[in-house]
Scaffold this motif. Sequence first.
Motif, PDB file in Angstrom:
ATOM      1  N   PRO A 210       0.823  -1.221   0.000  1.00 21.69           N
ATOM      2  CA  PRO A 210       0.000   0.000   0.000  1.00 21.69           C
ATOM      3  C   PRO A 210       0.852   1.264   0.000  1.00 21.69           C
ATOM      4  CG  PRO A 210       0.103  -0.907   2.204  1.00 21.69           C
ATOM      5  CD  PRO A 210       0.848  -1.870   1.320  1.00 21.69           C
ATOM      6  N   LEU A 211       1.664   1.445  -1.048  1.00 25.76           N
ATOM      7  CA  LEU A 211       2.557   2.600  -1.091  1.00 25.76           C
ATOM      8  C   LEU A 211       1.779   3.915  -1.153  1.00 25.76           C
ATOM      9  CD1 LEU A 211       5.275   1.250  -3.562  1.00 25.76           C
ATOM     10  CD2 LEU A 211       5.314   1.270  -1.062  1.00 25.76           C
ATOM     11  N   GLY A 212       0.632   3.913  -1.842  1.00 27.60           N
ATOM     12  CA  GLY A 212      -0.164   5.138  -1.947  1.00 27.60           C
ATOM     13  C   GLY A 212      -0.666   5.620  -0.610  1.00 27.60           C
ATOM     14  N   TYR A 213      -0.825   4.703   0.339  1.00 25.52           N
ATOM     15  CA  TYR A 213      -1.314   5.070   1.669  1.00 25.52           C
ATOM     16  C   TYR A 213      -0.328   5.994   2.379  1.00 25.52           C
ATOM     17  CZ  TYR A 213      -2.916   4.512   6.492  1.00 25.52           C
ATOM     18  OH  TYR A 213      -3.360   4.743   7.761  1.00 25.52           O
ATOM     19  N   LEU A 214       0.950   5.837   2.094  1.00 23.46           N
ATOM     20  CA  LEU A 214       1.976   6.631   2.772  1.00 23.46           C
ATOM     21  C   LEU A 214       1.957   8.088   2.335  1.00 23.46           C
ATOM     22  CD1 LEU A 214       4.949   4.106   2.494  1.00 23.46           C
ATOM     23  CD2 LEU A 214       3.429   4.471   4.456  1.00 23.46           C
ATOM     24  N   PHE A 215       1.424   8.360   1.157  1.00 23.57           N
ATOM     25  CA  PHE A 215       1.494   9.711   0.603  1.00 23.57           C
ATOM     26  C   PHE A 215       0.133  10.376   0.433  1.00 23.57           C
ATOM     27  CE2 PHE A 215       4.956   7.091  -1.096  1.00 23.57           C
ATOM     28  CZ  PHE A 215       6.044   7.796  -0.606  1.00 23.57           C
ATOM     29  N   ARG A 216      -0.942   9.708   0.798  1.00 27.88           N
ATOM     30  CA  ARG A 216      -2.254  10.318   0.629  1.00 27.88           C
ATOM     31  C   ARG A 216      -2.469  11.383   1.702  1.00 27.88           C
ATOM     32  NH1 ARG A 216      -6.925   6.147   2.833  1.00 27.88           N
ATOM     33  NH2 ARG A 216      -6.506   6.420   5.056  1.00 27.88           N
ATOM     34  N   PRO A 217      -3.219  12.446   1.403  1.00 25.97           N
ATOM     35  CA  PRO A 217      -3.457  13.509   2.395  1.00 25.97           C
ATOM     36  C   PRO A 217      -4.370  13.024   3.521  1.00 25.97           C
ATOM     37  CG  PRO A 217      -4.783  13.882   0.438  1.00 25.97           C
ATOM     38  CD  PRO A 217      -3.874  12.723   0.113  1.00 25.97           C
ATOM     39  N   TYR A 218      -4.206  13.653   4.659  1.00 28.72           N
ATOM     40  CA  TYR A 218      -5.066  13.326   5.791  1.00 28.72           C
ATOM     41  C   TYR A 218      -6.491  13.783   5.517  1.00 28.72           C
ATOM     42  CZ  TYR A 218      -0.954  12.319   8.620  1.00 28.72           C
ATOM     43  OH  TYR A 218       0.193  11.780   9.113  1.00 28.72           O
ATOM     44  N   ILE A 219      -7.452  13.038   6.034  1.00 22.80           N
ATOM     45  CA  ILE A 219      -8.853  13.419   5.954  1.00 22.80           C
ATOM     46  C   ILE A 219      -9.314  13.761   7.364  1.00 22.80           C
ATOM     47  CG2 ILE A 219     -11.177  12.689   5.332  1.00 22.80           C
ATOM     48  CD1 ILE A 219      -9.988  10.774   3.338  1.00 22.80           C
ATOM     49  N   VAL A 220      -9.690  14.998   7.584  1.00 27.05           N
ATOM     50  CA  VAL A 220     -10.076  15.474   8.912  1.00 27.05           C
ATOM     51  C   VAL A 220     -11.598  15.598   8.968  1.00 27.05           C
ATOM     52  CG1 VAL A 220      -9.800  17.291  10.626  1.00 27.05           C
ATOM     53  CG2 VAL A 220      -7.909  16.736   9.075  1.00 27.05           C
ATOM     54  N   TYR A 221     -12.183  15.064  10.025  1.00 33.47           N
ATOM     55  CA  TYR A 221     -13.624  15.110  10.195  1.00 33.47           C
ATOM     56  C   TYR A 221     -13.957  15.925  11.446  1.00 33.47           C
ATOM     57  CZ  TYR A 221     -14.010  11.294   6.823  1.00 33.47           C
ATOM     58  OH  TYR A 221     -13.946  10.542   5.698  1.00 33.47           O
ATOM     59  N   ARG A 222     -15.097  16.599  11.401  1.00 35.76           N
ATOM     60  CA  ARG A 222     -15.593  17.288  12.584  1.00 35.76           C
ATOM     61  C   ARG A 222     -17.067  16.951  12.765  1.00 35.76           C
ATOM     62  NH1 ARG A 222     -15.984  23.641  10.621  1.00 35.76           N
ATOM     63  NH2 ARG A 222     -17.678  23.351   9.112  1.00 35.76           N
ATOM     64  N   SER A 223     -17.505  16.980  13.979  1.00 36.85           N
ATOM     65  CA  SER A 223     -18.877  16.639  14.300  1.00 36.85           C
ATOM     66  C   SER A 223     -19.728  17.900  14.380  1.00 36.85           C
ATOM     67  CB  SER A 223     -18.931  15.891  15.636  1.00 36.85           C
ATOM     68  OG  SER A 223     -20.254  15.642  16.007  1.00 36.85           O
ATOM     69  N   ARG A 224     -20.905  17.870  13.771  1.00 36.54           N
ATOM     70  CA  ARG A 224     -21.847  18.989  13.837  1.00 36.54           C
ATOM     71  C   ARG A 224     -23.028  18.571  14.704  1.00 36.54           C
ATOM     72  NH1 ARG A 224     -23.243  21.747   8.284  1.00 36.54           N
ATOM     73  NH2 ARG A 224     -24.126  23.152   9.837  1.00 36.54           N
ATOM     74  N   SER A 225     -22.983  18.948  15.977  1.00 35.33           N
ATOM     75  CA  SER A 225     -24.053  18.569  16.898  1.00 35.33           C
ATOM     76  C   SER A 225     -25.199  19.564  16.887  1.00 35.33           C
ATOM     77  CB  SER A 225     -23.495  18.443  18.318  1.00 35.33           C
ATOM     78  OG  SER A 225     -22.887  19.673  18.711  1.00 35.33           O
ATOM     79  N   ASP A 226     -24.892  20.849  16.613  1.00 34.74           N
ATOM     80  CA  ASP A 226     -25.947  21.868  16.615  1.00 34.74           C
ATOM     81  C   ASP A 226     -26.707  21.835  15.299  1.00 34.74           C
ATOM     82  OD1 ASP A 226     -25.075  22.657  19.069  1.00 34.74           O
ATOM     83  OD2 ASP A 226     -23.737  24.200  18.273  1.00 34.74           O
ATOM     84  N   GLY A 227     -28.017  21.762  15.432  1.00 39.79           N
ATOM     85  CA  GLY A 227     -28.852  21.802  14.246  1.00 39.79           C
ATOM     86  C   GLY A 227     -28.749  20.567  13.390  1.00 39.79           C
ATOM     87  N   ALA A 228     -28.299  19.465  13.983  1.00 36.00           N
ATOM     88  CA  ALA A 228     -28.175  18.233  13.212  1.00 36.00           C
ATOM     89  C   ALA A 228     -29.564  17.718  12.854  1.00 36.00           C
ATOM     90  CB  ALA A 228     -27.424  17.185  14.017  1.00 36.00           C
TER      91      ALA A 228
END
Length: 243
Positions: A210-228
């Motif tokens: 999995p060489l591509g895994y070493l260079f892929r950008p991070y995926i950042v998630y955030r939770s939206r609790s208000d108004g969900a």
Amino acid sequence: MSWGESMLWTVAPYVTLVIFVGGLIWRHKYDKFGWTTRSSQLYESPLLRVAAPLFHYGLLFVIVGHVTGLVVPLAWTGAVGVSNEAYHANALIWGGLAGLATLAGLVLLIYRRRTKGPVFLATTVNDKVMYVVLAAAIVTGTVTTIAGFVPSEVSYRTTVAPWFRGIFTLRPDVVAMSHASDLYKVHTVVGMVLFLLFPFSRLVHALSAPLGYLFRPYIVYRSRSDGAPRGPGGVRVRQNRPL
């Protein structure tokens, strides 16, 4: 040396190489989604955590030992001050331990496949054939290694190794191979069968990384609790959206 044995050590290696390389090309072109380990970890994990590392790490050392013994000529190790006796002593000790570890791991993997219902149901005929050939290769290799503790004038470094290196220069040393012991000959034939099966089995995953895994950008998630938004019954639905 009979005509049949001469053909075995002259023609069979090239037939094996053609099928091995051609099979890999065909598999990659027409069966990319089948290029997988078909992992059964979801069906059973505790036993796999012991068997898989034991088998894979043991096999890694076995492969390193084969490459060193077959590719590095006897004169090279002698030139750096390693005597033939010292080389064989280390090869027998470490090769024997690696072979036993690989064999123990394979036994556990086969036991797991036979005794765990979901894992057994996920086992194909291809897998069963692969396990039989793989077990034969490991058993014959381990036996030849252990038999090497008995002093002999015939060494694989002067018989099998010159023949193997000659395959890639289109000059396989059939005469040298004819002087190898029957154990080495059987192990070599089983090895060629294993290479024939390799492109068409789950063993192809050994050539994937999995060489591509070493260079892929991070995926950042955030939770939206208000108004969900709310789902059925007024239950709040949690959404994860990438930034």
